[in-house]
Design a protein around this motif. Structure first.
Motif, PDB file in Angstrom:
ATOM      1  N   UNK A  30       0.834  -1.206   0.000  1.00  0.00           N
ATOM      2  CA  UNK A  30       0.000   0.000   0.000  1.00  0.00           C
ATOM      3  C   UNK A  30       0.868   1.255   0.000  1.00  0.00           C
ATOM      4  N   UNK A  31       1.898   1.285   0.838  1.00  0.00           N
ATOM      5  CA  UNK A  31       2.755   2.476   0.910  1.00  0.00           C
ATOM      6  C   UNK A  31       3.502   2.716  -0.399  1.00  0.00           C
ATOM      7  N   UNK A  32       3.965   1.649  -1.066  1.00  0.00           N
ATOM      8  CA  UNK A  32       4.659   1.826  -2.342  1.00  0.00           C
ATOM      9  C   UNK A  32       3.717   2.310  -3.434  1.00  0.00           C
ATOM     10  N   UNK A  33       2.509   1.750  -3.480  1.00  0.00           N
ATOM     11  CA  UNK A  33       1.548   2.147  -4.509  1.00  0.00           C
ATOM     12  C   UNK A  33       1.151   3.603  -4.343  1.00  0.00           C
ATOM     13  N   UNK A  34       0.917   4.031  -3.110  1.00  0.00           N
ATOM     14  CA  UNK A  34       0.540   5.433  -2.871  1.00  0.00           C
ATOM     15  C   UNK A  34       1.665   6.387  -3.240  1.00  0.00           C
ATOM     16  N   UNK A  35       2.915   5.994  -2.984  1.00  0.00           N
ATOM     17  CA  UNK A  35       4.038   6.859  -3.337  1.00  0.00           C
ATOM     18  C   UNK A  35       4.180   7.003  -4.849  1.00  0.00           C
ATOM     19  N   UNK A  36       3.908   5.924  -5.589  1.00  0.00           N
ATOM     20  CA  UNK A  36       3.991   5.987  -7.049  1.00  0.00           C
ATOM     21  C   UNK A  36       2.845   6.815  -7.624  1.00  0.00           C
ATOM     22  N   UNK A  37       1.658   6.681  -7.040  1.00  0.00           N
ATOM     23  CA  UNK A  37       0.497   7.370  -7.589  1.00  0.00           C
ATOM     24  C   UNK A  37       0.519   8.870  -7.334  1.00  0.00           C
ATOM     25  N   UNK A  38       1.401   9.324  -6.457  1.00  0.00           N
ATOM     26  CA  UNK A  38       1.559  10.770  -6.288  1.00  0.00           C
ATOM     27  C   UNK A  38       2.136  11.401  -7.558  1.00  0.00           C
ATOM     28  N   UNK A  39       2.856  10.590  -8.344  1.00  0.00           N
ATOM     29  CA  UNK A  39       3.448  11.091  -9.589  1.00  0.00           C
ATOM     30  C   UNK A  39       2.407  11.159 -10.695  1.00  0.00           C
ATOM     31  N   UNK A  40       1.490  10.205 -10.731  1.00  0.00           N
ATOM     32  CA  UNK A  40       0.459  10.165 -11.787  1.00  0.00           C
ATOM     33  C   UNK A  40      -0.918  10.290 -11.138  1.00  0.00           C
TER      34      UNK A  40
END
Length: 433
Positions: A175-185
């Motif tokens: 969850x933490x990795x996905x949220x960090x990536x989605x901040x870019x897109x």
């Protein structure tokens, strides 16, 4: 090649240390990308000093590889901004999450523990001494074949090995990795493709609450999962809350046997070929996900079947089957990362040395896929295989090695001069020997 040069230059700007460390950062990435030797620190040092003729002592190079000052949280978003929109067509960004075991030998190695291996063979121990890596990847169709581009990773550590306040489950790390990536897109819809271990409500519900309609899940159903009809509105208003689920339809295995006679044939792009697949689809409710899902039963043979689902019910059957079939590339990506790039042979033991080495390997892998995606034509396959025409990951590294000695690459980066072709090849042979 110019796009890769520009990306490497941008990454260099995030290295706040002196010029030596900026050069070593690019040298290390290129050394891993080349099909010369493995990615152990000693082998990388030989490549940097002998192939690139860069004057650095082994002590300073080892200090760089174990440096705590490499800001990977700033470096990775630069790569995400380049590879997430790569080859974008109408549709969601496909992300994939999975974990893998990395066996180790020796004590006092960071993130090592006795992890249970559910895929162990009969003649192997069920518990492996090593590291457990949770990797987030992006699935991209590059020149007609699917590829898994690493985006980030976490070391999963057992609760007994760390303080309770720092303990995170694999689901929490995902969850933490996905949220960090989605901040870019932020303005792009995302579809997470995963196996049934991650494809459950404990992962889907927190992300759905945080991201809303931007996030959807594509995964596989367990055979004992129970499904329900969509609730029907009563003709007359009754006391109490309205029903959230309709009639109980049974478990996935029972429904698979029931729907087999009604299965239809679909033309699907699967595993690099256009194939005919027998499948049946239906819209049902899942209590674990608390939403309506599109379930697709895929049949092969007399008794073999697989049930997959998507929380986005607008996807077609062909899309769901093709995208879930692309999930296997994350397993191939683990093999390319461990064996071809050599992350499995890492001999580092301290926290920063182990973490930096894996970051370098994963970023080098993503940059190689970014490099080949910018090419106008796909690489030629060096070793022919029956019924397989798509290029391999080793073909990308070979093509990169052929172009790296060109003057445009050397002048673009400005970190080493162009080497004569014969001298370049002879030096590579010395490193391999």
């Amino acid at each position: 090649m110019q796009s890769l040069i520009d990306l490497l230059k941008t990454l260099q700007t995030q290295i706040t240390q002196n010029g030596e460390r900026k050069a070593l950062f690019v040298y290390t990435l290129i050394a891993i990308m080349l099909p010369v030797v493995g990615s152990r620190a000693s082998q990388l040092y030989r490549t940097v000093t002998k192939l690139f003729k860069y004057n650095v002592t082994i002590r300073r190079f080892y200090g760089f590889m174990a440096s705590p000052k490499l800001a990977w949280d700033k470096l990775w978003p630069i790569v995400w901004q380049k590879i997430l929109p790569l080859n974008h067509t109408e549709g969601p960004i496909l992300l994939s999450i999975d974990d893998s075991m990395v066996p180790k030998t020796g004590k006092n190695i960071f993130a090592c523990g006795n992890h249970f291996d559910h895929a162990a063979k009969l003649n192997q121990s069920r518990y492996i001494w090593g590291q457990n890596i949770v990797k987030l990847s992006c699935l991209k169709n590059i020149h007609g074949r699917w590829a898994s581009l690493p985006l980030n990773f976490r070391f999963y550590r057992l609760n007994k090995d760390v303080a309770k306040k720092n303990f995170q489950t694999r689901i929490d790390q995902a969850i933490s990795m996905i949220l960090s990536v989605l901040k870019v897109c932020r303005h792009r819809s995302v579809l997470l493709v995963c196996d049934n271990w991650f494809g459950n409500g404990s992962l889907y519900l927190p992300l759905k609450k945080e991201l809303g309609e931007q996030f959807h899940l594509l995964s596989r159903l367990r055979s004992n999962s129970v499904l329900y009809d969509q609730p029907t509105l009563p003709k007359k208003r009754k006391r109490g809350a309205p029903k959230k689920y309709g009639k109980r339809r049974g478990n996935v295995a029972a429904l698979a046997r029931r729907h087999k006679r009604n299965a239809k044939t679909y033309q699907v792009e699967l595993y690099g070929k256009s194939r005919e697949v027998r499948a049946y689809t239906e819209l049902l409710m899942s209590k674990s996900l608390k939403t309506q899902i599109r379930v697709v039963w895929i049949y092969s043979g007399r008794a073999s079947w697989v049930a997959i689902f998507s929380t986005d019910i607008t996807f077609t059957v062909a899309q769901i089957i093709e995208w879930y079939g692309a999930r296997w590339k994350i397993e191939a990506g683990f093999k390319e990362l461990k064996q071809e790039l050599g992350s499995l042979s890492c001999q580092a033991r301290t926290k920063h040395a182990v973490t930096n080495h894996l970051h370098f390997c994963m970023m080098a892998m993503s940059l190689l896929w970014f490099y080949v995606a910018q090419k106008s034509s796909k690489p030629s396959r060096r070793y022919s295989v029956i019924n397989r025409k798509s290029f391999a990951f080793s073909d990308i590294r070979r093509l990169f090695a052929e172009e790296i000695e060109q003057e445009e690459f050397s002048e673009g980066l400005g970190i080493f001069t162009k080497l004569h072709k014969n001298k370049f090849i002879s030096t590579m042979l010395q490193l391999v020997a």
